[in-house]
Design a protein around this motif. Structure first.
Motif, PDB file in Angstrom:
ATOM      1  N   GLU A 163      36.716  46.519  43.013  1.00  0.00           N
ATOM      2  CA  GLU A 163      38.130  46.835  43.219  1.00  0.00           C
ATOM      3  C   GLU A 163      38.423  47.142  44.678  1.00  0.00           C
ATOM      4  OE1 GLU A 163      40.352  47.999  40.339  1.00  0.00           O
ATOM      5  OE2 GLU A 163      38.935  47.572  38.736  1.00  0.00           O
ATOM      6  N   HIS A 170      48.868  43.218  47.324  1.00  0.00           N
ATOM      7  CA  HIS A 170      49.585  42.194  46.565  1.00  0.00           C
ATOM      8  C   HIS A 170      49.680  40.897  47.375  1.00  0.00           C
ATOM      9  CE1 HIS A 170      52.653  40.167  44.239  1.00  0.00           C
ATOM     10  NE2 HIS A 170      52.706  41.167  43.375  1.00  0.00           N
ATOM     11  N   MET A 253      41.798  49.595  42.632  1.00  0.00           N
ATOM     12  CA  MET A 253      42.755  48.868  43.458  1.00  0.00           C
ATOM     13  C   MET A 253      44.189  49.356  43.274  1.00  0.00           C
ATOM     14  SD  MET A 253      42.703  45.161  41.540  1.00  0.00           S
ATOM     15  CE  MET A 253      43.980  44.498  42.589  1.00  0.00           C
ATOM     16  N   SER A 254      44.491  50.069  42.195  1.00  0.00           N
ATOM     17  CA  SER A 254      45.834  50.605  42.026  1.00  0.00           C
ATOM     18  C   SER A 254      46.028  51.925  42.757  1.00  0.00           C
ATOM     19  CB  SER A 254      46.135  50.813  40.540  1.00  0.00           C
ATOM     20  OG  SER A 254      45.286  51.797  39.994  1.00  0.00           O
ATOM     21  N   PRO A 345      38.068  42.235  38.639  1.00  0.00           N
ATOM     22  CA  PRO A 345      39.492  41.881  38.615  1.00  0.00           C
ATOM     23  C   PRO A 345      39.704  40.487  39.191  1.00  0.00           C
ATOM     24  CG  PRO A 345      39.146  44.036  39.618  1.00  0.00           C
ATOM     25  CD  PRO A 345      37.807  43.409  39.488  1.00  0.00           C
ATOM     26  N   GLN A 387      45.576  42.382  38.926  1.00  0.00           N
ATOM     27  CA  GLN A 387      45.066  43.741  38.770  1.00  0.00           C
ATOM     28  C   GLN A 387      44.750  44.047  37.316  1.00  0.00           C
ATOM     29  OE1 GLN A 387      46.864  47.057  41.073  1.00  0.00           O
ATOM     30  NE2 GLN A 387      47.335  47.942  39.097  1.00  0.00           N
TER      31      GLN A 387
END
Length: 522
Positions: A163, A170, A253-254, A345, A387
């Motif tokens: 991640e 984005h 990653m979020s 991901p 994601q």
């Protein structure tokens, strides 16, 4: 000390411009960086031109393809005609390209390489705030790139390491790295691409004051209270108190979702705007989480082994979107590591080199479309962007299964479920809809215009993969809609420039199978 970073090759702003310009985020970040990480200042300055081009490329895609009300016409070139008689022109805009290929656009003959300066001088409604976000996106992206280690060909072993390989955020949003409200020190401390270890604390709340669904582990209970995990940024800036009993966690990653040592993933509330949205956790989503998790397990059981859905272990909120958390199992559970399988991901696929093989990309595209279209036909539209969607690779790197996480934004059609004899779950609110346009937008916009386009990296490569795969797919009404209509995608820039309009707004991109303009692009 005042440290200003400039690019000697950058065009100067129009002399006649009288726009009052706030301090530029690039210089603000440079000054903060000099105080907390002086060793990165030079690398940060070197990364700025590339970061401007990356954000400008995303912005130019939006200007060329989204239905922005102040763009009155588009001509080949493209040349954009603006209300008031001005014109804006730049290179041909591939809506599926992920490389930073736009280094300059021209507004009435004046050259711009800085997306924030361009948006400021466009002087459109809500453009000032958006220009500030673009400036933050450039500066944060340059910071992210500056703090990367030397390239390695070794594949990670931990899920969070995959991640953290996604550096640019984005692939199509101009606010790909915008983090307003985060200082440089906080970005370095919490941004996954900076590879930190985060001290994740908790806030005790009496159980009777909480909404709890699913199970809540004993280690997060204390004398009749639930210990709700809280992100350090949220604790400092929103709750105004430190979290108790911090434990080490690795940001995914979020950013607001973190991996604990035992493998559990914790989604925390984060009341900051990242890309488009404030990342809190609604009471509505907490209330539905257990039902959605059970529904997800049932869906996976009907997928012929091609799809797994991560389970939600528990979710709790202190009746506030600012203090809530969701505990999920790690997608790693669905990889047979002894057999050499890996799960990562889709957004991280570009770091493996695998998509460069046309055969590999075609096989991955086939797998993703088969799973997505089957579920859509059955009555479920996934938010299958890079994601939420993960892929299981075998020992050779071949894609063999998919894993999906975070069901909070799917769409479910009771009518389609009933048609296929699937029990309709007890769901309510925005998740439930029988509208075909809404269902198709949800899947096609996230999977094809998002995950597949981002993996392919260009319209030409995406078209080649789809051309190989589509003739072998079952001709459902949904597939025919995908083939015959412009490809729906969220109008991300229009949404940021229309704060008075809640919810998603959409546009149609040239269909990747023909790459000709659709009606909304005229």
């Amino acid at each position: 000390m005042s440290l200003v970073v400039t690019d000697p090759d950058a065009p100067s702003a129009p002399e006649e411009s009288t726009v009052d310009r706030p301090p530029h985020p690039e210089a603000e970040v440079a000054e903060e960086l000099a105080a907390v990480r002086p060793d990165l200042v030079q690398r940060y300055a070197a990364e700025l031109p590339g970061a401007r081009a990356a954000v400008l490329t995303r912005l130019w895609r939006a200007l060329a393809h989204e239905p922005l009300p102040w763009i009155t016409g588009r001509s080949p070139g493209p040349v954009l005609r603006l209300s008031g008689g001005r014109t804006l022109h730049g290179p041909p805009a591939d809506p599926y390209a992920t490389d930073a290929y736009v280094t300059m656009v021209h507004l009435d003959g004046t050259a711009y390489d800085d997306p924030a300066r361009l948006m400021t001088d466009l002087a459109v409604p809500h453009g000032t705030d958006f220009a500030a976000e673009l400036g933050h996106s450039v500066a944060s992206l340059a910071l992210s790139r500056a703090n990367q280690p030397a390239h390695t060909t070794e594949w990670p072993t931990h899920d969070w390491e995959w991640e953290q390989r996604i550096v640019d955020g984005h692939p199509f949003h101009p606010n790909c790295r915008s983090r307003p409200g985060f200082s440089v020190a906080e970005q370095l401390a919490y941004g996954p691409e900076h590879r930190p270890v985060v001290a994740l604390g908790s806030v005790p709340v009496r159980a009777e004051e909480c909404l709890l669904t699913g199970a809540w582990p004993d280690e997060l209970r204390d004398a009749g209270r639930l210990l709700i995990p809280v992100h350090p940024w949220q604790a400092a800036h929103v709750l105004k108190r430190a979290g108790d009993a911090p434990v080490d966690a690795h940001p995914l990653m979020s950013l607001r979702t973190l991996a604990l040592a035992g493998g559990t993933h914790v989604k925390t509330a984060l009341s900051a705007r990242l890309t488009s949205s404030v990342r809190d956790i609604s009471v509505y989503s907490i209330g539905l989480s257990a039902a959605l998790s059970a529904f997800g397990e049932a869906l996976a059981a009907r997928s012929d082994g091609l799809l797994h859905v991560t389970r939600t272990l528990g979710a709790a909120t202190a009746d506030s979107p600012d203090l809530a958390a969701v505990l999920r199992e790690s997608p790693q559970k669905y990889a047979d590591t002894e057999a050499g399988e890996r799960v990562l991901p889709v957004a991280a696929l570009a770091t493996t080199g695998l998509p460069r093989s046309p055969a590999w990309l075609a096989e991955f595209t086939r797998l993703a479309l088969v799973v997505g279209l089957r579920l859509l036909e059955s009555g479920v539209a996934l938010e299958a962007h890079g994601q939420n969607l993960l892929v299981v690779l075998d020992r050779t790197g071949a894609p063999i299964r998919l894993v999906y996480r975070d069901l909070a934004d799917i769409r479910v059609s009771p009518e389609r479920l009933a048609r296929h004899g699937i029990p309709v779950p007890e769901l309510s609110g925005r998740i439930v809809t029988d509208d075909e346009t809404t269902l198709r937008r949800k899947l096609f916009g996230s999977l094809v215009a998002g995950a597949l386009a981002g993996t392919a990296g260009s319209g030409t490569v995406l078209r080649a993969a789809l051309t190989t795969v589509v003739p072998k797919l079952e001709r459902t009404p949904d597939l025919l809609a995908l083939l015959q209509q412009p490809l729906p995608t969220k109008a991300l820039t229009l949404m940021r420039l229309s704060p008075e309009l809640p919810g998603d707004q959409w546009t149609g991109l040239p269909n990747p199978l023909v790459l000709e303009p659709g009606p909304s692009d005229q």
